[in-house]
Design a protein around this motif. Structure first.
Motif, PDB file in Angstrom:
ATOM      1  N   ILE A  12       0.771  -1.137   0.002  1.00 18.96           N
ATOM      2  CA  ILE A  12      -0.086  -0.071   0.067  1.00 18.96           C
ATOM      3  C   ILE A  12       0.883   1.160   0.050  1.00 18.96           C
ATOM      4  CG2 ILE A  12      -1.991  -1.150   0.932  1.00 18.96           C
ATOM      5  CD1 ILE A  12      -1.059   0.343   3.653  1.00 18.96           C
ATOM      6  N   ARG A  13       2.198   1.019  -0.462  1.00 18.39           N
ATOM      7  CA  ARG A  13       3.044   2.041  -0.355  1.00 18.39           C
ATOM      8  C   ARG A  13       3.334   2.883   0.824  1.00 18.39           C
ATOM      9  NH1 ARG A  13       3.966  -0.490  -4.397  1.00 18.39           N
ATOM     10  NH2 ARG A  13       3.613   0.077  -6.544  1.00 18.39           N
ATOM     11  N   LEU A  17       9.891  -0.644   7.912  1.00 22.86           N
ATOM     12  CA  LEU A  17      10.130  -2.244   8.726  1.00 22.86           C
ATOM     13  C   LEU A  17      10.000  -1.819  10.008  1.00 22.86           C
ATOM     14  CD1 LEU A  17      12.661  -3.758   6.361  1.00 22.86           C
ATOM     15  CD2 LEU A  17      10.199  -4.156   6.432  1.00 22.86           C
ATOM     16  N   ASP A  18       9.270  -2.620  10.884  1.00 25.44           N
ATOM     17  CA  ASP A  18       9.207  -2.632  12.142  1.00 25.44           C
ATOM     18  C   ASP A  18      10.563  -3.401  12.783  1.00 25.44           C
ATOM     19  OD1 ASP A  18       8.744  -5.451  12.347  1.00 25.44           O
ATOM     20  OD2 ASP A  18       6.773  -5.299  13.187  1.00 25.44           O
ATOM     21  N   GLY A  19      10.549  -3.647  14.095  1.00 28.65           N
ATOM     22  CA  GLY A  19      12.001  -4.163  14.643  1.00 28.65           C
ATOM     23  C   GLY A  19      12.039  -5.650  14.553  1.00 28.65           C
ATOM     24  N   ASP A  20      10.906  -6.346  13.990  1.00 26.92           N
ATOM     25  CA  ASP A  20      11.004  -7.733  13.272  1.00 26.92           C
ATOM     26  C   ASP A  20      10.920  -7.687  11.966  1.00 26.92           C
ATOM     27  OD1 ASP A  20      10.517  -8.659  16.226  1.00 26.92           O
ATOM     28  OD2 ASP A  20       8.583  -8.196  15.854  1.00 26.92           O
ATOM     29  N   ASP A  21      11.432  -6.766  11.295  1.00 25.49           N
ATOM     30  CA  ASP A  21      11.589  -6.534   9.651  1.00 25.49           C
ATOM     31  C   ASP A  21      10.133  -7.005   9.123  1.00 25.49           C
ATOM     32  OD1 ASP A  21      14.111  -5.833   9.415  1.00 25.49           O
ATOM     33  OD2 ASP A  21      15.185  -7.733   9.368  1.00 25.49           O
ATOM     34  N   VAL A  22       9.192  -6.479   9.418  1.00 29.91           N
ATOM     35  CA  VAL A  22       7.868  -6.718   9.211  1.00 29.91           C
ATOM     36  C   VAL A  22       7.202  -5.273   8.563  1.00 29.91           C
ATOM     37  CG1 VAL A  22       5.389  -7.408   9.419  1.00 29.91           C
ATOM     38  CG2 VAL A  22       7.121  -8.731  10.379  1.00 29.91           C
ATOM     39  N   CYS A  26       2.025  -3.489   4.615  1.00 31.61           N
ATOM     40  CA  CYS A  26       1.409  -4.674   4.150  1.00 31.61           C
ATOM     41  C   CYS A  26       1.614  -5.940   4.912  1.00 31.61           C
ATOM     42  CB  CYS A  26       1.863  -4.923   2.848  1.00 31.61           C
ATOM     43  SG  CYS A  26       3.906  -5.526   2.616  1.00 31.61           S
ATOM     44  N   TYR A  27       2.272  -5.794   6.007  1.00 32.33           N
ATOM     45  CA  TYR A  27       2.347  -6.881   7.021  1.00 32.33           C
ATOM     46  C   TYR A  27       3.356  -8.006   6.489  1.00 32.33           C
ATOM     47  CZ  TYR A  27      -0.729  -4.286   9.984  1.00 32.33           C
ATOM     48  OH  TYR A  27      -1.291  -3.459  10.851  1.00 32.33           O
ATOM     49  N   ALA A  49      -1.900 -15.021   3.799  1.00 31.13           N
ATOM     50  CA  ALA A  49      -2.623 -15.391   4.659  1.00 31.13           C
ATOM     51  C   ALA A  49      -1.647 -15.203   6.260  1.00 31.13           C
ATOM     52  CB  ALA A  49      -2.564 -17.041   4.830  1.00 31.13           C
ATOM     53  N   ARG A  50      -0.362 -15.361   5.939  1.00 33.41           N
ATOM     54  CA  ARG A  50       0.527 -14.908   7.243  1.00 33.41           C
ATOM     55  C   ARG A  50       0.269 -13.401   7.481  1.00 33.41           C
ATOM     56  NH1 ARG A  50       3.956 -18.778   4.293  1.00 33.41           N
ATOM     57  NH2 ARG A  50       5.296 -17.039   3.406  1.00 33.41           N
ATOM     58  N   CYS A  51       0.213 -12.589   6.402  1.00 35.07           N
ATOM     59  CA  CYS A  51       0.150 -11.374   6.563  1.00 35.07           C
ATOM     60  C   CYS A  51      -1.131 -10.959   7.431  1.00 35.07           C
ATOM     61  CB  CYS A  51       0.031 -10.520   5.181  1.00 35.07           C
ATOM     62  SG  CYS A  51       1.710 -10.486   4.362  1.00 35.07           S
ATOM     63  N   LYS A  52      -2.111 -11.580   6.918  1.00 38.73           N
ATOM     64  CA  LYS A  52      -3.491 -11.235   7.734  1.00 38.73           C
ATOM     65  C   LYS A  52      -3.277 -11.781   9.227  1.00 38.73           C
ATOM     66  CE  LYS A  52      -8.168 -12.709   7.323  1.00 38.73           C
ATOM     67  NZ  LYS A  52      -9.319 -13.634   6.644  1.00 38.73           N
ATOM     68  N   GLN A  53      -2.562 -12.713   9.403  1.00 40.01           N
ATOM     69  CA  GLN A  53      -2.431 -13.358  10.855  1.00 40.01           C
ATOM     70  C   GLN A  53      -1.528 -12.301  11.712  1.00 40.01           C
ATOM     71  OE1 GLN A  53      -3.992 -15.836  12.686  1.00 40.01           O
ATOM     72  NE2 GLN A  53      -5.047 -16.117  10.810  1.00 40.01           N
ATOM     73  N   ARG A  54      -0.486 -11.814  11.109  1.00 43.94           N
ATOM     74  CA  ARG A  54       0.213 -10.755  11.596  1.00 43.94           C
ATOM     75  C   ARG A  54      -0.581  -9.313  11.728  1.00 43.94           C
ATOM     76  NH1 ARG A  54       4.137 -11.821   7.333  1.00 43.94           N
ATOM     77  NH2 ARG A  54       5.265 -13.595   7.688  1.00 43.94           N
ATOM     78  N   LYS A  55      -1.290  -9.064  10.961  1.00 44.49           N
ATOM     79  CA  LYS A  55      -2.453  -7.928  11.122  1.00 44.49           C
ATOM     80  C   LYS A  55      -3.344  -8.012  12.349  1.00 44.49           C
ATOM     81  CE  LYS A  55      -5.276  -4.617   8.377  1.00 44.49           C
ATOM     82  NZ  LYS A  55      -5.531  -4.168   7.245  1.00 44.49           N
ATOM     83  N   ILE A  56      -3.814  -9.273  12.433  1.00 49.59           N
ATOM     84  CA  ILE A  56      -4.754  -9.396  13.444  1.00 49.59           C
ATOM     85  C   ILE A  56      -3.995  -9.528  14.830  1.00 49.59           C
ATOM     86  CG2 ILE A  56      -6.089 -11.299  14.639  1.00 49.59           C
ATOM     87  CD1 ILE A  56      -6.731 -12.256  11.693  1.00 49.59           C
TER      88      ILE A  56
END
Length: 68
Positions: A12-13, A17-22, A26-27, A49-56
C-alpha cells in the motif's frame, strides 16, 4: 492449459519495517517482500494468509519516523 490466477501485491506504499523486519503497511516480512516476484500464486496466497495473521495480532514494534 493451466491458467494461474494472478495474486496482487498487498503493498500500500506505506513501507517501513518494524523491529521484526515486518512492513507496517502490508505486514510482509522483508524476505517475503524480496521473494514476492519469484513466488507462484499458491505461495503468494500463503504469504497473504501470514500477513493477515500478523495484522490480527497487531503487535507493532516500530519507530518509523515517530509514526505508527
Amino acid at each position: 492449459m493451466h491458467d494461474e490466477v494472478q495474486v496482487a501485491s498487498p503493498c500500500i506504499r506505506h513501507c517501513c519495517l518494524d523491529g521484526d523486519d515486518v512492513c507496517v503497511g502490508c505486514y510482509r516480512t522483508l524476505s517475503e517482500i524480496l521473494d514476492w516476484s519469484y513466488c507462484n500464486s499458491k505461495e503468494r496466497q500463503q504469504i497473504l494468509a501470514r500477513c493477515k495473521q500478523r495484522k490480527i495480532k497487531g503487535n507493532r514494534n516500530t519507530n518509523c519516523g515517530g509514526k505508527q
